[in-house]
Each structure stands twice: as C-alpha cells, then as structure tokens.
Design a protein around this motif. Structure first.
Motif, PDB file in Angstrom:
ATOM      1  N   GLY A 203       0.810  -1.213   0.000  1.00  0.00           N
ATOM      2  CA  GLY A 203       0.000   0.000   0.000  1.00  0.00           C
ATOM      3  C   GLY A 203       0.843   1.262   0.000  1.00  0.00           C
ATOM      4  N   VAL A 204       1.897   1.256   0.803  1.00  0.00           N
ATOM      5  CA  VAL A 204       2.802   2.417   0.828  1.00  0.00           C
ATOM      6  C   VAL A 204       3.453   2.598  -0.540  1.00  0.00           C
ATOM      7  N   GLN A 205       3.870   1.492  -1.152  1.00  0.00           N
ATOM      8  CA  GLN A 205       4.494   1.582  -2.467  1.00  0.00           C
ATOM      9  C   GLN A 205       3.507   2.099  -3.505  1.00  0.00           C
ATOM     10  N   CYS A 206       2.237   1.706  -3.363  1.00  0.00           N
ATOM     11  CA  CYS A 206       1.207   2.184  -4.288  1.00  0.00           C
ATOM     12  C   CYS A 206       1.066   3.701  -4.195  1.00  0.00           C
ATOM     13  N   ILE A 207       1.122   4.235  -2.987  1.00  0.00           N
ATOM     14  CA  ILE A 207       1.054   5.694  -2.821  1.00  0.00           C
ATOM     15  C   ILE A 207       2.186   6.365  -3.592  1.00  0.00           C
ATOM     16  N   LEU A 208       3.381   5.824  -3.451  1.00  0.00           N
ATOM     17  CA  LEU A 208       4.532   6.394  -4.151  1.00  0.00           C
ATOM     18  C   LEU A 208       4.375   6.270  -5.659  1.00  0.00           C
ATOM     19  N   ASP A 209       3.843   5.141  -6.102  1.00  0.00           N
ATOM     20  CA  ASP A 209       3.675   4.909  -7.540  1.00  0.00           C
ATOM     21  C   ASP A 209       2.597   5.799  -8.149  1.00  0.00           C
ATOM     22  N   CYS A 210       1.638   6.211  -7.329  1.00  0.00           N
ATOM     23  CA  CYS A 210       0.533   7.041  -7.830  1.00  0.00           C
ATOM     24  C   CYS A 210       0.882   8.532  -7.884  1.00  0.00           C
ATOM     25  N   GLN A 211       1.904   8.940  -7.195  1.00  0.00           N
ATOM     26  CA  GLN A 211       2.261  10.364  -7.182  1.00  0.00           C
ATOM     27  C   GLN A 211       2.511  10.836  -8.612  1.00  0.00           C
ATOM     28  N   TYR A 212       1.781  11.854  -9.011  1.00  0.00           N
ATOM     29  CA  TYR A 212       1.758  12.249 -10.422  1.00  0.00           C
ATOM     30  C   TYR A 212       3.014  13.036 -10.821  1.00  0.00           C
ATOM     31  N   LYS A 213       3.531  12.689 -11.985  1.00  0.00           N
ATOM     32  CA  LYS A 213       4.670  13.412 -12.544  1.00  0.00           C
ATOM     33  C   LYS A 213       4.184  14.390 -13.605  1.00  0.00           C
ATOM     34  N   GLN A 214       4.523  15.649 -13.414  1.00  0.00           N
ATOM     35  CA  GLN A 214       4.160  16.692 -14.364  1.00  0.00           C
ATOM     36  C   GLN A 214       5.453  17.207 -14.994  1.00  0.00           C
ATOM     37  N   ASP A 215       5.579  17.005 -16.303  1.00  0.00           N
ATOM     38  CA  ASP A 215       6.823  17.357 -17.005  1.00  0.00           C
ATOM     39  C   ASP A 215       8.024  16.660 -16.376  1.00  0.00           C
ATOM     40  N   GLY A 216       7.800  15.403 -15.976  1.00  0.00           N
ATOM     41  CA  GLY A 216       8.882  14.601 -15.434  1.00  0.00           C
ATOM     42  C   GLY A 216       9.211  14.858 -13.978  1.00  0.00           C
ATOM     43  N   LYS A 217       8.445  15.727 -13.310  1.00  0.00           N
ATOM     44  CA  LYS A 217       8.733  16.077 -11.927  1.00  0.00           C
ATOM     45  C   LYS A 217       7.581  15.648 -11.014  1.00  0.00           C
ATOM     46  N   LEU A 218       7.928  15.001  -9.895  1.00  0.00           N
ATOM     47  CA  LEU A 218       6.906  14.557  -8.958  1.00  0.00           C
ATOM     48  C   LEU A 218       6.116  15.740  -8.402  1.00  0.00           C
ATOM     49  N   THR A 219       4.795  15.583  -8.342  1.00  0.00           N
ATOM     50  CA  THR A 219       3.937  16.632  -7.773  1.00  0.00           C
ATOM     51  C   THR A 219       3.190  16.057  -6.565  1.00  0.00           C
ATOM     52  N   VAL A 220       1.874  15.860  -6.719  1.00  0.00           N
ATOM     53  CA  VAL A 220       1.058  15.368  -5.606  1.00  0.00           C
ATOM     54  C   VAL A 220       0.130  14.252  -6.110  1.00  0.00           C
ATOM     55  N   TRP A 221      -1.074  14.147  -5.524  1.00  0.00           N
ATOM     56  CA  TRP A 221      -1.983  13.058  -5.845  1.00  0.00           C
ATOM     57  C   TRP A 221      -3.363  13.583  -6.238  1.00  0.00           C
ATOM     58  N   CYS A 222      -4.143  12.696  -6.822  1.00  0.00           N
ATOM     59  CA  CYS A 222      -5.540  12.983  -7.158  1.00  0.00           C
ATOM     60  C   CYS A 222      -6.431  12.379  -6.074  1.00  0.00           C
ATOM     61  N   GLN A 223      -7.727  12.683  -6.114  1.00  0.00           N
ATOM     62  CA  GLN A 223      -8.678  12.044  -5.195  1.00  0.00           C
ATOM     63  C   GLN A 223      -8.645  10.532  -5.364  1.00  0.00           C
ATOM     64  N   GLN A 224      -8.591  10.096  -6.603  1.00  0.00           N
ATOM     65  CA  GLN A 224      -8.573   8.677  -6.911  1.00  0.00           C
ATOM     66  C   GLN A 224      -7.724   8.468  -8.160  1.00  0.00           C
ATOM     67  N   HIS A 225      -7.207   7.256  -8.285  1.00  0.00           N
ATOM     68  CA  HIS A 225      -6.340   6.920  -9.413  1.00  0.00           C
ATOM     69  C   HIS A 225      -6.856   5.657 -10.088  1.00  0.00           C
ATOM     70  N   ASP A 226      -6.663   5.579 -11.383  1.00  0.00           N
ATOM     71  CA  ASP A 226      -7.093   4.418 -12.140  1.00  0.00           C
ATOM     72  C   ASP A 226      -6.417   3.170 -11.587  1.00  0.00           C
ATOM     73  N   GLU A 227      -7.195   2.129 -11.382  1.00  0.00           N
ATOM     74  CA  GLU A 227      -6.668   0.918 -10.753  1.00  0.00           C
ATOM     75  C   GLU A 227      -5.722   0.126 -11.646  1.00  0.00           C
ATOM     76  N   ASN A 228      -5.680   0.471 -12.928  1.00  0.00           N
ATOM     77  CA  ASN A 228      -4.787  -0.230 -13.860  1.00  0.00           C
ATOM     78  C   ASN A 228      -3.569   0.619 -14.235  1.00  0.00           C
ATOM     79  N   THR A 229      -3.799   1.879 -14.605  1.00  0.00           N
ATOM     80  CA  THR A 229      -2.700   2.743 -15.051  1.00  0.00           C
ATOM     81  C   THR A 229      -2.061   3.531 -13.910  1.00  0.00           C
ATOM     82  N   LEU A 230      -2.771   3.658 -12.785  1.00  0.00           N
ATOM     83  CA  LEU A 230      -2.360   4.453 -11.619  1.00  0.00           C
ATOM     84  C   LEU A 230      -2.383   5.959 -11.882  1.00  0.00           C
ATOM     85  N   LEU A 231      -2.936   6.372 -13.015  1.00  0.00           N
ATOM     86  CA  LEU A 231      -3.025   7.793 -13.346  1.00  0.00           C
ATOM     87  C   LEU A 231      -4.238   8.430 -12.662  1.00  0.00           C
ATOM     88  N   PRO A 232      -4.225   9.755 -12.472  1.00  0.00           N
ATOM     89  CA  PRO A 232      -5.394  10.430 -11.909  1.00  0.00           C
ATOM     90  C   PRO A 232      -6.661  10.071 -12.674  1.00  0.00           C
TER      91      PRO A 232
END
Length: 375
Positions: A203-232
């Motif tokens: 679960g902790v690793q999933c949080i890290l994997d879901c953190q969104y990259k904008q222009d290659g740089k880590l930002t924050v998270w969405c309310q929910q993420h796609d269960e397959n792609t992990l994207l917002p």
C-alpha cells in the motif's frame, strides 16, 4: 459534634450523587455524537457498558457476508434499514469510504478487549480478511469492494485516497502487524499478521507509484487513481481528474511523514509534494461571504494583502493552475464561472496544507537533513 458529623455525611452524599463517571457522561450524550466518535474515541471503560454492547450487537448484525460494512451508518442511533436491505439484496455495499469498515473494526477491537466476547474477535478477523482480499496486486484499494455497478459510480473501483480511504486502511494494518497493544490482545494469527504487514508495504508503495509526474517532476496526488494505469481519474461530474490541493494530498503527506526511518523514495516523495504545495499556494486572497442581488449568501475570492495562504481543491494536471467545475463536467478557471449551487455546495478552497508546511522543518530535522537541504 454529632450534628457536625451528620451534616458532613449529608454533604458527602449529595456531592457523590452528583458525580458522574466518564461512562455516565458518554451515555447522556451518545446520540448527539458521530459514529466515528463512538467507535474509537470514547473513554475505555465505556466499552464495557451495556450501552456499548447493544451498539455492538447492531454492528455484528449488519456486517456484510464478505466481511465489510456499508458507509454512513450511525450504529448508535440506528441503521438505515432500506439501504441495508438493498445492500444485502445486491451484495454490494461494503466500502472503505467515509471511515466505513475500518471504524467498525476499531470499535470491535475495543469491545473485545473490554468484554472478551469471541463474536467481536471473529467479526474483526472477518473484516481483516475482507481488507486483504480487496487489495489490488499493485497495492491500492478501491472505494467499494466489490465495485458498485453503473456508469455514474464507475469510480468506485478506482484506487481511492478520498476521505482517507487508503490511509485509514494502512494505519490499521500497521497497528495490527506491529503489535500495537490494543490489537495485540485480539491474538490475531501470525499468518494474518504477516499478510497484513505485506499488504501495508504494498500500500505504501502504491502511494509512491501514484504520485503524479508533471513534465517529469513529482507533484502530488488525485482524489482517486485508475486501478490499472495508476493515473489520476475522475469521480463525480464536478470532480475531474486533477491534482489535490487541500484534500487528499494533505492526508497522504501526514501519513507518509509519520513513518519512522523513511526510505529514500518516501523522503523524495514528501519533499517533492511539499515543494509543489509551496509553489501552488494562493497568496493575498481571502474567500469572502456576501449577499448577492437575490439576497442569497454567496462566496467570492477577494484580494487582501498579507492574508494567510490558501489552496484550491483541484489543480489542472496539464497546467498546474486551480480549476473549478459544475455538474456539467467542464473545467473553469475561476469559481465565479460555475453555478451558485456548486459554488456554495463544495469546499473549493482550504488552508490545511499549511499544517504540512509548518511540520515539514521538524520532519527534515528528525530525518537528519542539513540546513541547506531544508531550503
């Protein structure tokens, strides 16, 4: 002398009659409280009361066959019978939304510790098995398991950070697997504790994997993420796929910052998210209430030099700018562009990220970062 003794005894009797125990006070106020305050915030002695046992009977009665519980049920007041019947008929209703399932489990743990009634332990174990079964292979949890049916609620299968769904589960699993005193008394089998620990790590690793990259740089998270792609991913019509400002990101960061001896990847995640929050703050602005031309109370952002920072609820994943949305699902650049109902029926601004920023320096110091790294 005799009269003095009699008067003293009478005074003692009257005072004793007025002294209420913590359980007595709780009993008087029980129906005015929210379920989560009953579940795990009462004085420990209250859980040994007959009143607590009666509530526990309701919690046991309405546990779903798969081990979870429906949301928004005030068990100490009474279950929504129509909704409970619908859940049982459809087999869908168990959820982690709005503290569901985790709050019932916390309650049953306290009940077992007070009463040693095996039914409470059995129901708790069943709930734990439900949590483990509901986890995706990538470490995330959906809002509902099984997912609700229908296009309008398709988001129920998404990995859900909204309302603390993921972090509530992870905190519970951490306490179970680490031998927290309250949960240790349940004598949970070692095999289940091991599974809980492994689920926590995923679960902790999933949080890290879901953190969104904008222009290659880590930002924050969405309310929910796609269960397959992990994207917002989007939820309700006015909750577009976006970056969370004063909502889920704050909850996730509070959780990550509580982890002792954090890994390099966790530290990188926290530092990147805090940097994003600092850059995304809305400055010199307050949200003012006023009466519109129809006499209704409305809100609007107003310039005020030196006002404390605030943040938008949502930020565009493309531009990083605040976005607002009505029930038509079309993103707008300002809150004035959406209708009155949604403008006043949702919390579009908040200041909660400030508490993360305030705690950040202490977190850096606890984890051995130098002054230059704190800039």
């Amino acid at each position: 002398m005799k009269n003095t003794m009699n008067n003293t005894f009478l005074l003692y009797t009257l005072l004793s009659a007025q002294i209420l125990t913590a359980s007595d006070i709780c009993a008087q106020n029980i129906h005015s409280k929210k379920w989560k305050d009953i579940a795990y915030k009462q004085p420990i002695e209250w859980y040994a009361s007959d009143e607590a046992s009666a509530i526990a009977d309701s919690v046991l009665k309405y546990q779903m066959p798969n081990g979870g519980w429906p949301k928004n049920q005030e068990w100490h007041v009474g279950a929504d019978q129509a909704y409970m019947q619908k859940c049982r008929e459809e087999g869908i209703g168990s959820t982690f939304d709005n503290n569901a399932t985790t709050s019932e489990m916390k309650f049953l743990c306290r009940m077992y510790n007070s009463k040693k009634d095996k039914r409470y332990r059995t129901a708790f174990i069943h709930g734990l098995e439900y949590i483990l079964k509901a986890q995706y292979a990538n470490g995330g949890w959906p809002q509902f398991f099984p997912a609700r049916k229908g296009r309008s609620v398709a988001y129920s299968s998404h990995i859900t950070f909204n309302d603390g769904a993921m972090t509530n589960i992870l905190k519970l699993l951490e306490n179970i697997s680490d031998g927290n005193t309250i949960y240790d008394k349940l004598n949970i089998p070692d095999t289940l504790k091991t599974k809980a620990h492994e689920a926590y790590k995923r679960g902790v690793q999933c949080i890290l994997d879901c953190q969104y990259k904008q222009d290659g740089k880590l930002t924050v998270w969405c309310q929910q993420h796609d269960e397959n792609t992990l994207l917002p991913a989007p939820a309700r019509a006015y909750e577009l796929k976006s970056l969370s400002g004063h909502g889920e990101t704050v909850d996730i960061l509070q959780f990550l910052m509580s982890i002792p001896n954090p890994s390099d990847s966790i530290c990188r995640s926290i530092k990147s998210a805090v940097e994003w929050l600092k850059k995304s703050a809305i400055k010199d602005t307050v949200i003012e209430k006023y009466n519109d031309s129809e006499g209704r109370t409305d809100i609007r952002p107003v310039y005020k030099k030196g006002a404390p920072d605030i943040w938008a609820r949502f930020y565009s994943i493309e531009t990083g700018k605040p976005i607002f949305c009505d029930r038509d699902g079309i993103a707008k650049a300002s809150i004035e562009e959406i209708g009155y109902e949604r403008r006043n029926g949702y919390r579009w601004y908040g200041s909660s990220p400030q508490k993360i920023i305030d705690a950040y320096k202490d977190w850096l110091e606890r984890n051995g970062y130098t002054d230059s790294e704190q800039q």
